[in-house]
Design an enzyme around this catalytic site. Structure first.
Site, short mmCIF file in Angstrom:
data_model
loop_
_atom_site.label_atom_id
_atom_site.label_comp_id
_atom_site.label_asym_id
_atom_site.label_seq_id
_atom_site.Cartn_x
_atom_site.Cartn_y
_atom_site.Cartn_z
N PHE A 1 0.82 -1.22 0.00
CA PHE A 1 0.00 0.00 0.00
C PHE A 1 0.85 1.26 0.00
CE2 PHE A 1 -4.11 -1.83 0.71
CZ PHE A 1 -3.95 -2.91 1.55
N SER B 1 -5.36 1.49 -9.03
CA SER B 1 -6.47 2.44 -8.96
C SER B 1 -7.23 2.50 -10.28
CB SER B 1 -5.93 3.84 -8.64
OG SER B 1 -6.94 4.82 -8.83
N TYR C 1 0.21 11.00 -10.10
CA TYR C 1 -0.26 9.93 -9.19
C TYR C 1 -0.78 8.76 -10.03
CZ TYR C 1 -3.59 7.21 -6.53
OH TYR C 1 -4.30 6.16 -5.99
N LYS D 1 0.66 4.62 -10.83
CA LYS D 1 -0.09 3.35 -10.73
C LYS D 1 0.05 2.55 -12.02
CE LYS D 1 -1.45 3.86 -6.56
NZ LYS D 1 -0.83 3.01 -5.51
N PHE E 1 -11.76 1.55 -6.74
CA PHE E 1 -12.55 2.70 -7.10
C PHE E 1 -12.44 3.67 -5.91
CE2 PHE E 1 -14.23 2.07 -11.36
CZ PHE E 1 -13.54 0.90 -11.64
N ASP F 1 -10.48 15.91 -13.23
CA ASP F 1 -11.57 15.00 -12.83
C ASP F 1 -12.23 14.39 -14.05
OD1 ASP F 1 -11.38 15.16 -10.12
OD2 ASP F 1 -12.88 16.70 -9.87
C1 WQD Z 1 -14.66 12.33 -5.80
C2 WQD Z 1 -15.64 13.27 -6.47
C3 WQD Z 1 -14.68 15.35 -7.19
C4 WQD Z 1 -13.71 16.88 -3.20
C5 WQD Z 1 -9.10 10.02 -6.25
C6 WQD Z 1 -8.03 9.20 -6.90
C7 WQD Z 1 -8.30 7.73 -6.67
C8 WQD Z 1 -8.38 7.49 -5.20
C9 WQD Z 1 -9.52 8.33 -4.62
C10 WQD Z 1 -6.61 7.13 -3.63
C11 WQD Z 1 -15.08 13.97 -7.69
C12 WQD Z 1 -15.71 15.59 -6.09
C13 WQD Z 1 -14.13 16.08 -4.25
C14 WQD Z 1 -14.41 18.08 -2.92
C15 WQD Z 1 -15.92 17.62 -4.73
N1 WQD Z 1 -7.13 7.83 -4.60
N2 WQD Z 1 -15.22 16.45 -4.99
N3 WQD Z 1 -15.50 18.40 -3.70
O1 WQD Z 1 -10.77 12.17 -7.55
O2 WQD Z 1 -12.57 10.35 -7.76
O3 WQD Z 1 -10.31 9.75 -6.89
O4 WQD Z 1 -9.22 9.71 -4.89
O5 WQD Z 1 -6.96 6.11 -3.12
O6 WQD Z 1 -7.24 6.97 -7.21
O7 WQD Z 1 -8.05 9.43 -8.29
O8 WQD Z 1 -11.81 11.11 -5.49
O9 WQD Z 1 -12.82 11.98 -3.43
O10 WQD Z 1 -11.16 13.45 -4.69
O11 WQD Z 1 -13.44 13.06 -5.64
O12 WQD Z 1 -16.89 17.94 -5.42
O13 WQD Z 1 -14.08 18.85 -1.97
O14 WQD Z 1 -15.96 14.32 -5.53
O15 WQD Z 1 -14.79 16.34 -8.19
O16 WQD Z 1 -16.14 14.12 -8.63
P1 WQD Z 1 -11.40 10.92 -7.03
P2 WQD Z 1 -12.27 12.44 -4.74
#
Ligand code: WQD
Length: 338
Positions: free
Chosen positions: A83, A127, A152, A156, A180, A300
């Protein structure tokens, strides 16, 4: 199998700590390496309180080549779950060198020592980011790996390729689990997500806003081609995700893998929008959340959720928890933070 000694790198982290609990419940002997750069030593107490078994712990930075080599000389390891890595998408854009050093160089040292010491099996934390914006939804493991949108995500992709190349010339067998979106916390509320500083991910920002630690949640865009305009993700309970690692490890230990390296998507198979998350969080926890719609966040994707058929059939694994329980547990964990 029971009694095997498993090294968990990053084992005091969010997913790592939940995986250590499940390993111990299955009778594995666990040794943790963690450099404590993105977690707290108290997580070790949380694990111990849950399972009544204190895992062996070695504070070690995997960038320290000599220390890593000594570790593998001192311990006979039957499998590794890896991890340890930096994981903030935004930070990786600002500081790519940190990500290539911390995520790639350390993987190379780990693999070299596994090969030199005949450690036979590896589970790699990958990921769904490797898919970028997939052309077809839900996403299968055959979806093309697209050019990463962040360093990042690139680490991966490169990590999977390095491992694949090694398995071609060495006895090591490997499984890459393409996560996910991991969320939630163990129902004991003794371990959970510990984002240091301002949370990058949605759920910790939601819970900290609800707890009054953040003024309000910014929703990054409501002009996506989705039912309500906000981006869609596959939010999987961290305990379900942890259990997938046990199934993958057992598959390799029992020699049931069909190729030297395998890849599995680990999600619920259900997509939820940001507004879905907000609405479910408010309902299940009976709390009002302050939020505003702002511009999209760079990098995103519109929508990502898993086709879980391969993991269900080959790993014999299926997510049990839904969004409601995951968001309930996330809130219970937040309430425990001082
Ligand atoms: C989720 C959704 C944002 C914050 C990333 C990595 C993935 C994994 C998880 C590690 C998106 C929206 C987010 C906020 C928002 N990494 N959002 N306001 O980007 O899907 O995945 O993190 O384990 O590998 O790519 O996750 O939680 O950042 O965002 O609207 O303050 O929430 O735009 O649509 P993401 P996230």
């Amino acid at each position: 199998m029971k009694g095997n000694k498993i090294l968990v790198t990053g084992g005091l982290g969010f997913i790592g700590s939940h995986t250590v609990v499940e390993l111990q419940k299955e009778g594995y002997e666990v040794i943790i390496i963690d450099d404590l750069s993105n977690t707290r030593i108290e997580v070790l107490d949380g694990i111990t309180k849950i399972t009544n078994i204190r895992p062996e712990f070695v504070k070690l930075d995997l960038k320290e080549k000599e220390a890593v080599a000594s570790f593998f000389k001192e311990h006979k390891i039957d499998g590794v779950i890896h991890f340890a890595a930096s994981k903030a998408v935004g930070e990786s854009v600002e500081n790519p060198i940190k990500y290539y050093e911390n995520n790639i160089a350390t993987l190379v040292y780990l693999l070299k020592n596994m090969a030199d010491n005949n450690v036979p099996h590896l589970i790699f934390s990958s990921s769904c980011t490797v898919y970028g914006q997939a052309d077809e939804l839900p996403i299968t493991e055959n979806a093309p790996v697209k050019r990463a949108e962040s360093p990042y995500g690139n680490t991966k992709q490169i990590g999977e390729e390095i491992i694949h190349d090694l398995t071609k010339v060495n006895d090591i067998t490997a499984i890459a689990l393409r996560y996910f979106n991991p969320i939630g916390a163990h129902d004991s509320v003794l371990i959970g997500e510990l984002p240091l500083g301002v949370p990058q991910n949605l759920i910790p920002y939601v819970t900290q806003t609800a707890a009054g630690l953040r003024e309000e949640l910014s929703v990054f865009g409501d002009d996506y081609l989705t039912p309500d305009g906000t981006a869609v993700r596959d939010y999987i309970h961290v305990v379900d995700l942890a259990k997938a690692h046990i199934c993958a490890l057992q598959r390799l230990l029992e020699g049931k893998n069909k190729t030297k390296m395998e890849y599995f998507n680990v999600g619920t198979g259900t997509g939820s929008s940001v507004l879905d998350v907000i609405n479910v969080f408010q309902k299940v926890n009976d709390i009002a959340l302050k939020y505003k719609i702002v511009d999209r966040r760079e990098g995103d994707v519109t929508s990502a959720y898993a086709n879980t058929k391969l993991a269900n059939e080959e790993l014999g694994w299926k997510a049990e928890f839904g969004l409601e329980e995951a968001l309930r547990s996330a809130w219970q964990w937040q309430l425990k933070q001082v």
